[in-house]
Design an enzyme around this catalytic site. Structure first.
Site, PDB file in Angstrom:
ATOM      1  N   SER A 294       0.518  -1.111   0.162  1.00  0.00           N
ATOM      2  CA  SER A 294       0.048   0.005  -0.031  1.00  0.00           C
ATOM      3  C   SER A 294       0.937   1.030  -0.004  1.00  0.00           C
ATOM      4  CB  SER A 294      -0.790   0.153   1.547  1.00  0.00           C
ATOM      5  OG  SER A 294      -1.972  -0.996   1.572  1.00  0.00           O
TER       6      SER A 294
ATOM      7  N   HIS B 158      -1.403  -3.142  -7.066  1.00  0.00           N
ATOM      8  CA  HIS B 158      -2.007  -2.615  -5.973  1.00  0.00           C
ATOM      9  C   HIS B 158      -3.864  -2.830  -6.273  1.00  0.00           C
ATOM     10  CE1 HIS B 158      -3.095   0.628  -2.958  1.00  0.00           C
ATOM     11  NE2 HIS B 158      -2.701  -0.433  -2.500  1.00  0.00           N
TER      12      HIS B 158
ATOM     13  N   GLU C 269      -4.025  -0.821  -9.644  1.00  0.00           N
ATOM     14  CA  GLU C 269      -2.896   0.146 -10.201  1.00  0.00           C
ATOM     15  C   GLU C 269      -1.667  -0.735 -10.326  1.00  0.00           C
ATOM     16  OE1 GLU C 269      -4.019   4.131  -7.316  1.00  0.00           O
ATOM     17  OE2 GLU C 269      -2.622   2.382  -6.378  1.00  0.00           O
TER      18      GLU C 269
ATOM     19  N   ASN D  40      -3.897   6.094  -2.907  1.00  0.00           N
ATOM     20  CA  ASN D  40      -3.469   6.262  -1.316  1.00  0.00           C
ATOM     21  C   ASN D  40      -2.926   7.643  -1.007  1.00  0.00           C
ATOM     22  OD1 ASN D  40      -4.690   3.757  -0.524  1.00  0.00           O
ATOM     23  ND2 ASN D  40      -2.726   2.808  -0.459  1.00  0.00           N
TER      24      ASN D  40
HETATM   25  N1  CAA Z   1     -16.674 -10.153  -1.230  1.00  0.00           N
HETATM   26  C1  CAA Z   1     -17.636 -10.253  -2.278  1.00  0.00           C
HETATM   27  N2  CAA Z   1     -18.875  -9.396  -2.530  1.00  0.00           N
HETATM   28  C2  CAA Z   1     -18.775  -8.368  -1.564  1.00  0.00           C
HETATM   29  C3  CAA Z   1     -17.700  -8.222  -0.462  1.00  0.00           C
HETATM   30  C4  CAA Z   1     -16.605  -9.200  -0.513  1.00  0.00           C
HETATM   31  N3  CAA Z   1     -15.945  -9.110   0.465  1.00  0.00           N
HETATM   32  N4  CAA Z   1     -18.057  -7.080   0.190  1.00  0.00           N
HETATM   33  C5  CAA Z   1     -19.195  -6.646  -0.428  1.00  0.00           C
HETATM   34  N5  CAA Z   1     -19.630  -7.501  -1.261  1.00  0.00           N
HETATM   35  C6  CAA Z   1     -20.850  -7.020  -2.375  1.00  0.00           C
HETATM   36  C7  CAA Z   1     -22.214  -7.300  -1.421  1.00  0.00           C
HETATM   37  O1  CAA Z   1     -22.292  -8.705  -1.416  1.00  0.00           O
HETATM   38  C8  CAA Z   1     -23.151  -6.311  -2.422  1.00  0.00           C
HETATM   39  O2  CAA Z   1     -23.485  -6.926  -3.295  1.00  0.00           O
HETATM   40  P1  CAA Z   1     -24.887  -6.612  -3.961  1.00  0.00           P
HETATM   41  O3  CAA Z   1     -24.903  -5.325  -4.725  1.00  0.00           O
HETATM   42  O4  CAA Z   1     -25.269  -7.577  -4.953  1.00  0.00           O
HETATM   43  O5  CAA Z   1     -25.947  -6.508  -2.757  1.00  0.00           O
HETATM   44  C9  CAA Z   1     -22.092  -5.090  -2.645  1.00  0.00           C
HETATM   45  O6  CAA Z   1     -20.785  -5.647  -2.618  1.00  0.00           O
HETATM   46  C10 CAA Z   1     -22.401  -3.939  -1.677  1.00  0.00           C
HETATM   47  O7  CAA Z   1     -22.305  -4.463  -0.385  1.00  0.00           O
HETATM   48  P2  CAA Z   1     -23.030  -3.955   0.897  1.00  0.00           P
HETATM   49  O8  CAA Z   1     -24.404  -3.733   0.492  1.00  0.00           O
HETATM   50  O9  CAA Z   1     -22.657  -4.769   1.833  1.00  0.00           O
HETATM   51  O10 CAA Z   1     -22.548  -2.671   1.185  1.00  0.00           O
HETATM   52  P3  CAA Z   1     -22.111  -1.318   0.323  1.00  0.00           P
HETATM   53  O11 CAA Z   1     -23.210  -0.889  -0.680  1.00  0.00           O
HETATM   54  O12 CAA Z   1     -22.071  -0.216   1.544  1.00  0.00           O
HETATM   55  O13 CAA Z   1     -20.960  -1.572  -0.266  1.00  0.00           O
HETATM   56  C11 CAA Z   1     -18.603  -1.263   0.005  1.00  0.00           C
HETATM   57  C12 CAA Z   1     -19.724  -2.027   0.350  1.00  0.00           C
HETATM   58  C13 CAA Z   1     -18.492  -1.961  -1.512  1.00  0.00           C
HETATM   59  C14 CAA Z   1     -17.351  -1.541   0.729  1.00  0.00           C
HETATM   60  C15 CAA Z   1     -18.824   0.221  -0.205  1.00  0.00           C
HETATM   61  O14 CAA Z   1     -19.151   0.705   0.933  1.00  0.00           O
HETATM   62  C16 CAA Z   1     -17.392   0.936  -0.591  1.00  0.00           C
HETATM   63  O15 CAA Z   1     -17.094   0.955  -1.903  1.00  0.00           O
HETATM   64  N6  CAA Z   1     -16.559   1.439   0.492  1.00  0.00           N
HETATM   65  C17 CAA Z   1     -15.547   2.390   0.058  1.00  0.00           C
HETATM   66  C18 CAA Z   1     -14.474   1.049  -0.129  1.00  0.00           C
HETATM   67  C19 CAA Z   1     -12.889   1.787  -0.387  1.00  0.00           C
HETATM   68  O16 CAA Z   1     -12.917   2.831  -0.627  1.00  0.00           O
HETATM   69  N7  CAA Z   1     -11.859   0.766  -0.577  1.00  0.00           N
HETATM   70  C20 CAA Z   1     -10.693   1.040  -0.598  1.00  0.00           C
HETATM   71  C21 CAA Z   1     -10.041   1.329   0.291  1.00  0.00           C
HETATM   72  S1  CAA Z   1      -8.319   1.764   0.462  1.00  0.00           S
HETATM   73  C22 CAA Z   1      -7.574   0.393  -0.053  1.00  0.00           C
HETATM   74  O17 CAA Z   1      -7.986  -0.665  -0.228  1.00  0.00           O
HETATM   75  C23 CAA Z   1      -5.987   0.616  -0.478  1.00  0.00           C
HETATM   76  C24 CAA Z   1      -5.104   0.417   0.498  1.00  0.00           C
HETATM   77  O18 CAA Z   1      -3.910   0.250   0.163  1.00  0.00           O
HETATM   78  C25 CAA Z   1      -5.282   0.595   1.999  1.00  0.00           C
HETATM   79  P1  NAD Z   2      -3.442  -9.272   6.644  1.00  0.00           P
HETATM   80  O1  NAD Z   2      -2.607  -9.048   7.604  1.00  0.00           O
HETATM   81  O2  NAD Z   2      -4.774  -9.453   6.482  1.00  0.00           O
HETATM   82  O3  NAD Z   2      -2.558 -10.390   5.807  1.00  0.00           O
HETATM   83  C1  NAD Z   2      -1.272 -10.814   5.694  1.00  0.00           C
HETATM   84  C2  NAD Z   2      -1.113 -12.310   5.680  1.00  0.00           C
HETATM   85  O4  NAD Z   2       0.070 -12.681   5.318  1.00  0.00           O
HETATM   86  C3  NAD Z   2      -1.305 -13.052   6.828  1.00  0.00           C
HETATM   87  O5  NAD Z   2      -2.433 -13.958   6.727  1.00  0.00           O
HETATM   88  C4  NAD Z   2       0.031 -13.607   7.428  1.00  0.00           C
HETATM   89  O6  NAD Z   2      -0.200 -14.890   8.014  1.00  0.00           O
HETATM   90  C5  NAD Z   2       0.651 -13.736   6.048  1.00  0.00           C
HETATM   91  N1  NAD Z   2       1.989 -13.684   5.882  1.00  0.00           N
HETATM   92  C6  NAD Z   2       2.871 -12.986   6.664  1.00  0.00           C
HETATM   93  N2  NAD Z   2       4.291 -13.606   6.478  1.00  0.00           N
HETATM   94  C7  NAD Z   2       3.955 -14.385   5.726  1.00  0.00           C
HETATM   95  C8  NAD Z   2       5.188 -15.123   4.710  1.00  0.00           C
HETATM   96  N3  NAD Z   2       6.458 -14.960   4.910  1.00  0.00           N
HETATM   97  N4  NAD Z   2       4.706 -15.954   3.858  1.00  0.00           N
HETATM   98  C9  NAD Z   2       3.338 -16.373   3.555  1.00  0.00           C
HETATM   99  N5  NAD Z   2       2.347 -15.564   4.225  1.00  0.00           N
HETATM  100  C10 NAD Z   2       2.694 -14.565   5.233  1.00  0.00           C
HETATM  101  O7  NAD Z   2      -2.816  -7.896   5.584  1.00  0.00           O
HETATM  102  P2  NAD Z   2      -3.732  -7.493   4.388  1.00  0.00           P
HETATM  103  O8  NAD Z   2      -4.480  -6.383   4.818  1.00  0.00           O
HETATM  104  O9  NAD Z   2      -4.050  -8.412   3.324  1.00  0.00           O
HETATM  105  O10 NAD Z   2      -2.346  -6.568   3.538  1.00  0.00           O
HETATM  106  C11 NAD Z   2      -1.164  -7.570   2.908  1.00  0.00           C
HETATM  107  C12 NAD Z   2      -0.492  -6.529   2.046  1.00  0.00           C
HETATM  108  O11 NAD Z   2      -1.476  -5.680   1.154  1.00  0.00           O
HETATM  109  C13 NAD Z   2       0.291  -5.439   2.771  1.00  0.00           C
HETATM  110  O12 NAD Z   2       1.389  -5.038   1.876  1.00  0.00           O
HETATM  111  C14 NAD Z   2      -0.626  -4.345   2.650  1.00  0.00           C
HETATM  112  O13 NAD Z   2      -0.084  -3.064   2.761  1.00  0.00           O
HETATM  113  C15 NAD Z   2      -1.472  -4.309   1.377  1.00  0.00           C
HETATM  114  N6  NAD Z   2      -2.742  -3.684   1.076  1.00  0.00           N
HETATM  115  C16 NAD Z   2      -3.590  -3.801   2.174  1.00  0.00           C
HETATM  116  C17 NAD Z   2      -4.833  -3.078   1.879  1.00  0.00           C
HETATM  117  C18 NAD Z   2      -6.034  -3.006   2.943  1.00  0.00           C
HETATM  118  O14 NAD Z   2      -7.030  -2.336   3.028  1.00  0.00           O
HETATM  119  N7  NAD Z   2      -5.835  -3.954   3.928  1.00  0.00           N
HETATM  120  C19 NAD Z   2      -5.300  -2.714   0.587  1.00  0.00           C
HETATM  121  C20 NAD Z   2      -4.137  -2.809  -0.468  1.00  0.00           C
HETATM  122  C21 NAD Z   2      -2.872  -3.359  -0.024  1.00  0.00           C
END
Ligand code: CAA
Ligand code: NAD
Length: 298
Positions: free
Chosen positions: A133, A154, A166, A204
């Site tokens: 991330s 990503h 990405e 991000n």
């Molecule tokens: N697997 C399969 N389907 C899923 C699911 C999962 N894990 N989670 C949700 N869904 C499906 C649901 O079944 C639902 O399907 P239907 O439209 O057929 O009903 C649909 O997705 C919508 O889900 P919900 O009705 O439960 O809830 P919602 O409408 O609020 O949507 C959400 C949930 C998709 C998470 C929405 O709130 C959303 O887009 N939120 C923002 C998420 C976001 O910004 N993510 C990025 C985070 S940053 C990141 O990931 C990067 C990083 O590196 C940290």
């Molecule tokens: P997580 O903690 O849910 O999962 C990590 C997994 O890796 C764990 O199940 C752990 O047991 C396993 N693991 C650790 N060391 C290992 C090894 N040496 N060999 C095999 N498995 C090992 O974390 P996550 O949220 O899935 O994040 C994983 C990566 O994805 C990170 O680099 C994170 O920055 C990135 N990422 C996270 C998000 C998010 O929203 N959580 C979104 C995009 C990218």
């Protein structure tokens, strides 16, 4: 792309390392789209958790795709699961694979250790990618001898739902590698964008400062958490408000990303530590996954 040499040797077998939140989502979507996938984890418990998560997510997908045909939905789940295998033996799992997607914890030393240990074992043609991330792809790739076959892939949480991927190139990434991983992302049904290896890539770099600014706003008492979230949902059309989203992503994850960037770029105001975020993490209020963050969850 379809006539390029890269496509002639398209990615068919994939190894996903780390079957947590992201790895299991990536493995699921790859298997759903016909790829043979192996998930590598560190213990049986983690494998069980990944399998259960994938199965319940697949049921949700099947329900949506095959609304009026439950029989076909069942076949879809069964066939997808038949393309998925799991392993605790990292070296064995990369011996015959076209692409390795690393999704282990966000820790540079651990990622280095991992890539170093597989670089001499994986076949020559195998491409390595990281789902990091916030870390630099170039830093991660630095320990390998295949920087031309290295890139960033990503994904976003929840992977089965979020449509973006990405694709990150480092200067050494070859055109063939870039074409192959981009084509693979499209084969997964994702819309791909191309990014340079800059902190947070595109999403991000914009999203994490937004979350931090929302926490700073709450900290100053400018508005309540509910009102900040309602504002961004109804006034800017975001599916979740920034504090809800911080809870969804995990407050520890957001803090970790900010801390890493702050260390590297101490003068960037937007990357500075946020006391309220740090306090929540100290108290174990990590968000959805711990049952409490900015909000409480049952
Ligand atoms: N697997 C399969 N389907 C899923 C699911 C999962 N894990 N989670 C949700 N869904 C499906 C649901 O079944 C639902 O399907 P239907 O439209 O057929 O009903 C649909 O997705 C919508 O889900 P919900 O009705 O439960 O809830 P919602 O409408 O609020 O949507 C959400 C949930 C998709 C998470 C929405 O709130 C959303 O887009 N939120 C923002 C998420 C976001 O910004 N993510 C990025 C985070 S940053 C990141 O990931 C990067 C990083 O590196 C940290
Ligand atoms: P997580 O903690 O849910 O999962 C990590 C997994 O890796 C764990 O199940 C752990 O047991 C396993 N693991 C650790 N060391 C290992 C090894 N040496 N060999 C095999 N498995 C090992 O974390 P996550 O949220 O899935 O994040 C994983 C990566 O994805 C990170 O680099 C994170 O920055 C990135 N990422 C996270 C998000 C998010 O929203 N959580 C979104 C995009 C990218």
């Amino acid at each position: 792309l379809s006539t390029s040499p890269a496509m002639a040797a398209a990615i068919k077998k994939v190894t996903v390392i780390g079957g947590g939140l992201m790895g299991s989502g990536i493995a699921q979507v790859a298997a759903q789209t016909g790829h043979h996938v192996t998930i590598v984890e560190i213990n049986e418990e983690a494998i069980k958790k990944a399998k259960n998560g994938i199965e319940s997510s697949l049921q949700r997908v099947a329900k949506k795709l095959y609304k009026d045909k439950p029989g076909e939905g069942e076949t879809f789940v069964k066939e997808t699961l038949s393309r998925l295998s799991t392993s605790l033996d990292l070296k064995e799992a990369v011996k015959n694979t076209d692409l390795v997607v690393e999704a282990i914890v966000e820790n540079l030393d651990l990622k280095h250790k991992l890539f170093l240990s597989i670089d001499s074992v994986a076949p020559e043609h195998t491409i390595f990618a990281s789902n990091t991330s916030s870390l630099s792809i170039q830093d991660i790739a630095s320990v390998t001898k295949r920087k031309d076959r290295f890139g960033g892939l990503h994904f976003f949480n929840p992977v089965p739902v979020m449509k973006l991927l990405e694709v990150i190139r480092i200067p050494e990434t070859s055109d063939e590698t870039y074409e192959k991983i981009t084509a693979w992302g499209k084969a997964l049904g994702k819309t791909t964008i191309t990014c340079k290896d800059t902190p947070g890539f595109v999403v991000n770099r914009l999203l994490v400062p937004l979350l931090a600014e929302a926490v700073r706003m709450l900290e100053r008492g400018d508005a309540t958490a509910r009102d900040i979230d309602t504002a961004m949902k109804l006034g800017a059309g975001h599916p979740m408000g920034p504090l809800e989203l911080a809870d969804y992503v995990g407050n520890d994850t957001t803090k970790f990303i900010l801390d890493g960037w702050h260390q590297k770029y101490p003068n960037v105001e937007l990357f500075k530590p946020v006391p309220l975020l740090n306090k929540l993490v100290e108290e174990g209020k990590l968000g959805l996954k711990s049952g409490e963050g900015f909000y409480k969850y049952d």
